[in-house]
Enzyme design. Structure first.
Site, short mmCIF file in Angstrom:
data_model
loop_
_atom_site.label_atom_id
_atom_site.label_comp_id
_atom_site.label_asym_id
_atom_site.label_seq_id
_atom_site.Cartn_x
_atom_site.Cartn_y
_atom_site.Cartn_z
N GLU A 154 51.25 32.75 39.24
CA GLU A 154 51.57 34.02 39.92
C GLU A 154 53.06 34.33 39.87
O GLU A 154 53.46 35.48 39.98
CB GLU A 154 51.08 33.95 41.38
CG GLU A 154 51.16 35.28 42.12
CD GLU A 154 50.64 35.22 43.55
OE1 GLU A 154 50.09 34.18 43.95
OE2 GLU A 154 50.77 36.24 44.27
N GLY A 208 50.63 23.96 43.01
CA GLY A 208 49.35 24.65 43.06
C GLY A 208 48.64 24.52 41.73
O GLY A 208 48.88 23.57 40.97
N LEU A 209 47.76 25.47 41.42
CA LEU A 209 47.00 25.35 40.18
C LEU A 209 47.91 25.34 38.96
O LEU A 209 47.71 24.57 38.03
CB LEU A 209 45.96 26.46 40.09
CG LEU A 209 44.79 26.31 41.04
CD1 LEU A 209 43.83 27.48 40.90
CD2 LEU A 209 44.03 25.01 40.79
N GLY A 239 51.37 24.68 38.83
CA GLY A 239 52.30 23.55 38.85
C GLY A 239 51.59 22.21 38.76
O GLY A 239 52.02 21.32 38.01
N HIS A 265 47.72 40.82 49.20
CA HIS A 265 47.02 39.60 48.78
C HIS A 265 47.70 38.87 47.63
O HIS A 265 47.86 37.66 47.65
CB HIS A 265 45.60 39.99 48.39
CG HIS A 265 44.76 38.85 47.93
ND1 HIS A 265 44.58 37.72 48.70
CD2 HIS A 265 44.05 38.64 46.79
CE1 HIS A 265 43.79 36.88 48.03
NE2 HIS A 265 43.48 37.40 46.88
N LEU A 272 43.00 32.24 39.41
CA LEU A 272 42.76 30.82 39.17
C LEU A 272 42.77 30.57 37.67
O LEU A 272 43.31 29.58 37.18
CB LEU A 272 41.41 30.40 39.77
CG LEU A 272 41.21 30.70 41.26
CD1 LEU A 272 39.86 30.20 41.73
CD2 LEU A 272 42.31 30.04 42.08
N ARG A 314 45.44 43.08 39.30
CA ARG A 314 44.70 41.91 38.84
C ARG A 314 43.23 42.03 39.20
O ARG A 314 42.91 42.44 40.32
CB ARG A 314 45.28 40.63 39.47
CG ARG A 314 44.55 39.37 39.05
CD ARG A 314 45.20 38.12 39.59
NE ARG A 314 45.13 38.02 41.04
CZ ARG A 314 44.02 37.71 41.72
NH1 ARG A 314 42.90 37.47 41.08
NH2 ARG A 314 44.04 37.64 43.03
N ARG A 341 39.96 46.23 42.74
CA ARG A 341 40.59 46.13 44.06
C ARG A 341 41.48 47.30 44.42
O ARG A 341 41.43 47.81 45.53
CB ARG A 341 41.42 44.83 44.11
CG ARG A 341 40.53 43.62 44.09
CD ARG A 341 41.31 42.34 44.03
NE ARG A 341 40.36 41.22 44.09
CZ ARG A 341 40.71 39.94 44.03
NH1 ARG A 341 41.98 39.62 43.90
NH2 ARG A 341 39.81 39.01 44.11
N GLY A 393 56.56 23.39 42.58
CA GLY A 393 55.28 23.94 43.02
C GLY A 393 54.15 23.05 42.53
O GLY A 393 54.22 22.48 41.43
#
Lengths: 656, 251
Positions: free
Chosen positions: A432, A42-43, A45, A408, A448, A442, A337, A40
């Site tokens: 995540e 993303g942020l 990885g 989401h 992030l 969350r 949320r 991965g």
């Protein structure tokens, strides 16, 4: 196997400092002998791969996209939290910690959340130094805004593209390390299985998505940074390719899966418009800073709007129900949320929805535009308004937006200890994909923060605690375990290709998603979950008999890729349902209809909470569920990690 | 609505490829362009054929994975959006739509409409970053940056790396892509120390990858889904010239 969370001794505020001091060190000359696999980009990885390479480790990084810059962290809109207190409005590490624990409905691990709050400030410094263009005030200093579940302004942002800017910072750091030779990058490469040697994670099996070649890669440790499982619902705000395969394959190899029933339904998404729809689009939570959410007070007005006989502007203020402001006066439209989503569902279930389908509420900027002018609103949310107009075909400066909740984010994930290591030695899980920081819900702008905290600041320290116990390079691809894992992967692909049935992969994915949304979405109950557990088995059996995959396995074949992912969702979906069934309480995103406050409860009578709010049962369920895989058609075994609260005393989560 | 599609099909990098005709039937006008292709692919699958391969992921205009020349224009004639944000309400019943891959020597075709854009990653490797060691950063507010500079850097930083600029250019030049990154980083105080090495490194890598030269037609700016300005190209030319002059003086 017992669950040792390895939380350091000592007071909460000292744990991370003490742990950094107590953690093992590997000297620079030895670091280069260790190889680490990062799945991965993303942020979580991307930041882990770049930082570990900077430290001197050999890193191999894998992603399914054509470039690491495409990972879905890029789609995060609103912002990233940090306890900088630049606004002088009373923020602190302690307050960010408490807001996050409370926001998670007291179902997360205190020590991890406190550490997250501590390192949050370093992330902003790091990103700014990388050139991330955060929003600034005229004086040249950084700006902030507010997000749900907080009464301070601690969210840093880059217009509505904060995730994109943070990911590009992280991607550039990664590309720099690739150029320097510290990271070997494998794009369009999908992890198909985890390889264990003597119970330790020592490598992975991958498929080259362009050539179809199945390869193995050995390393001294494996990091999964593969995101969440929201696409089990078929329709979600996730990218089309997001999947649970890496995490689920690790689960099948023995890693415990925690709290899969904690799924986040985001309140502000563009409503579903038809059967052809492939994904749902989020409208950032930041819009709730200035937008007011409402439905008509009367069902008649709502029906007239649905039939096109009335417009939003025809409904005078006294006939509008600004239900979040009414129910939660102190947080108003910035209620968390889970609460905002359930309130939207209640209003629509009551027949007061305004979209054609009945499933939609208004997010109205009329008052903000009157107060601040259209230009200010355009400067704050211009790209979001444009995005809405492109999709919905309506001008949100003139008509209120129509929104409805959508899947989401997923708070559940693989179980990890304080070092972010799973119960399988050597297997670490970041972002995540793990379960640890967000409990049952969350808060906005915290994903992030967690991804980057794990990758930039936590794993670079904690991974040494594992690596120092290992002889570097002791396991290679020659080991028999790699051969047999590779063979299993090839056989599974062969099996999928040989079915040659009559139904598409998407057909099964949609069936599964509709079932899980219906029975395990914003509200769940025992009977519905039991029914769904039986039905998911039927869909799964049918998939393995009747799915159709064209073409060949030895080349680019997107139907085959999807089929592998959906096959795992069909098994994972059952685990999610079982977890929701077992947890007989309501907390955060997990709302069991049987467990809500009623007017006979003392807490309602004394005004601490309201009828219909989620009712936790701390005496029975104050634990992390960690499920052990025992076979596809067998019931998984539940292990429990009791949650210990030293600083934040669990209480009724009130946003009134 | 009903449409006729002319779609580029190519089995793999070595196959010559050709346009094939498909009928897209009963497409809802609310569907997105890629959802229209999903519907067509579903019909192709029902006939037991290999579906049309195209890149896509986030489907909300930010990941940069989707591409496609739609009626000859990257991301369609709609301005300021990506292919995944194009909606069918912009087309009319009975239309014929030509769908082709982004074409450039530096973007070889993988299959059908899927191209290899890894040349962009290699350009970033050649200098598209600020070299800052994790953990060594000063407090974020220790370097004030005026709002004007921050906003201008942001405008350049919005590039999603989709490659539309290259696909639209008759020379297949990557100048808009390279200049956007250089402009983002060069004007921030954090990016200043590496400015010269950055522009020389990125421009040389761009040439090595086989991208063409810029001849100021600015098709790139017209198709950029993030409306990145071609002014960045002028800035890059100036920075590159200065860097090269300095390099030749000091060598």
């Amino acid at each position: 196997m017992s669950l040792d969370s390895k939380i350091p001794e000592g007071p909460l505020s000292q744990k991370w400092t003490k742990h950094k001091m107590d953690s093992k060190l590997i000297n620079p000359a030895n670091k280069r002998k260790y190889k680490v696999i990062v799945v991965g980009s993303g942020l979580a990885g991307g930041s882990a791969a770049a930082t570990l390479a900077e430290l001197g480790y050999q890193v191999e990084c894998f992603c399914y996209q054509d470039s690491p810059r495409r990972a879905h962290s890029i789609a995060a809109q609103g912002g990233i939290n940090a306890a900088k207190n630049y606004q002088n409005d009373g923020d602190s590490v302690q307050r960010l910690f408490y807001d996050t624990i409370k926001g998670g409905d007291f179902r997360s691990r205190e020590a991890n959340v406190y550490r997250l709050s501590e390192v949050s400030c370093n992330i902003i410094d790091q990103a700014t130094a990388q050139g991330v263009p955060f929003a600034r005030e005229y004086g040249g200093l950084l700006a902030n805004r507010s997000f749900g579940g907080a009464q301070v302004s601690r969210t840093f942002y880059a217009r509505g593209q904060t995730g994109q800017q943070l990911l590009i910072g992280c991607y550039q750091a990664l590309e720099k390390e690739i150029q320097k030779g510290g990271v070997k990058m494998h794009t369009r490469t999908e992890m198909m299985d985890l390889v264990l040697v003597d119970g330790h994670a020592k490598g992975i099996v991958v498929r080259d998505m362009v050539t179809g070649e199945i390869r193995t890669h050995a390393a001294d440790a494996v990091l999964l940074c593969t995101g969440g499982y929201g696409n089990v619902f078929y329709l979600s705000t996730n990218a089309m390719g997001c999947n649970v395969m890496a995490a689920f394959k690790a689960h099948k190899r023995g890693a415990y899966f925690s709290n899969p029933c904690y799924t986040q339904i985001h309140p502000t998404c563009i409503p579903v418009s038809g059967d052809y729809q492939s994904k749902l689009t989020l409208m950032s939570e930041s819009l709730r800073n200035d937008g007011r959410i409402w439905v008509p007070k009367s069902k008649e007005d709502a029906a007239a709007i649905r039939e096109g006989k009335k417009k939003a502007s025809d409904i005078p203020d006294e006939d509008r129900d600004y239900y979040l402001e009414r129910k939660y006066p102190s947080f108003g439209n910035l209620a968390p949320r889970d609460i905002a989503s359930r309130a939207a569902k209640e209003a629509c279930d009551d027949g007061r929805g305004v979209a054609k389908s009945g499933l939609g509420v208004y997010l109205d900027f009329r008052d903000a535009i009157d107060r601040l002018g259209e230009d200010t609103i355009r400067a704050r949310y211009g790209n979001l308004f444009q995005m809405y107009e492109k999709i919905a075909g309506e001008n949100p400066y003139q008509q209120p937006m129509m929104i409805y909740p959508a899947v989401h984010y997923t708070m559940g994930g693989l179980w990890v200890d304080y070092n972010l290591m799973s119960n399988l030695p050597g297997l670490h899980v970041l972002g995540e994909a793990n379960f640890s920081d967000h409990g049952a819900n969350r808060l906005g702008a915290s994903a992030l923060m967690q991804g980057l905290a794990d990758g930039y600041f936590v794993i670079p320290t904690t991974i040494a605690n594992y690596l120092a116990t290992q002889t570097p390079g002791s396991i290679t691809e020659e080991h028999e375990a790699f051969n047999s894992a590779k063979k299993e992967v090839e056989e599974r692909i062969q099996k999928l290709m040989s079915i040659q049935g009559t139904k598409t992969v998407d057909y099964y994915h949609r069936e599964l998603g509709l079932l899980i949304w219906d029975k395990c979405g914003m509200a769940r109950d025992k009977a519905g979950l039991e029914e769904a557990i039986e039905k998911v088995k039927v869909i799964r059996d049918d998939f393995w008999k009747n799915v159709f995959i064209p073409g060949e396995a030895n080349g680019l074949n997107m139907e085959l890729e999807k089929a592998g992912r959906v096959a795992d969702f069909l098994e994972f979906g059952e685990l999610l349902l079982r977890d929701a069934h077992q947890r007989e309480e309501s907390c955060g995103g997990h709302f069991r209809s049987e467990h809500q406050f009623t007017d006979t409860d003392a807490e309602v009578q004394s005004g601490k909470t309201q009828v219909g709010e989620a009712k936790r049962h701390d005496d029975e369920f104050s634990y992390v569920s960690a499920w052990e895989f025992t076979g596809v058609d067998n019931e998984p075994v539940l292990h429990k990690e009791e949650l210990i609260f030293e600083e934040a005393q669990p209480s009724i989560r009130s946003y009134q | 609505m009903n449409l006729t599609l002319k779609v580029w099909r190519q089995k793999n990098a070595n196959d010559p490829g050709q346009l094939e005709t498909y009928q897209a039937k009963e497409i809802p006008s609310e569907a997105s362009f890629l959802e229209m292709l999903d519907i067509v692919n579903n019909q192709i699958l029902e006939q037991g054929q290999d579906p049309i391969h195209f890149d896509h992921d986030c489907r909300e205009g930010i990941c940069g994975m989707c591409s496609l020349n739609i009626n000859g224009i990257p991301h369609s004639k709609e301005q300021g959006i990506t292919t995944c944000q194009v909606h069918m309400r912009k087309f009319s019943d009975g239309d014929t739509i030509w769908i082709e891959p982004f074409r450039a020597k530096a973007f070889p075709i993988v299959k059908d409409l899927v191209v290899d854009r890894s040349s962009f990653d290699r350009i970033i490797q050649a200098g598209g970053y600020i070299d800052v060691r994790t953990g060594s950063a000063p407090d974020a507010n220790s370097v004030p940056i005026s709002k004007e500079v921050a906003d201008a850097a942001f405008d350049a930083a919005t590039c999603i790396g989709c490659g539309a600029c290259v696909a639209a250019c008759k020379n297949a030049s990557a100048m808009l892509f390279v200049s956007a990154k250089a402009s983002h980083l060069n004007q921030l105080p954090q990016g200043a120390p590496e400015k010269e090495a950055r522009v020389i490194g990125m421009v040389e890598q761009m040439d090595e990858e086989g991208f063409g030269n810029c001849t100021n037609h600015f098709e790139c700016e017209a198709v950029c889904p993030k409306s990145i300005s071609a002014d960045n190209i002028a800035k890059l030319n100036r920075d590159y010239l200065l860097a090269k002059a300095k390099q030749s003086v000091s060598s």
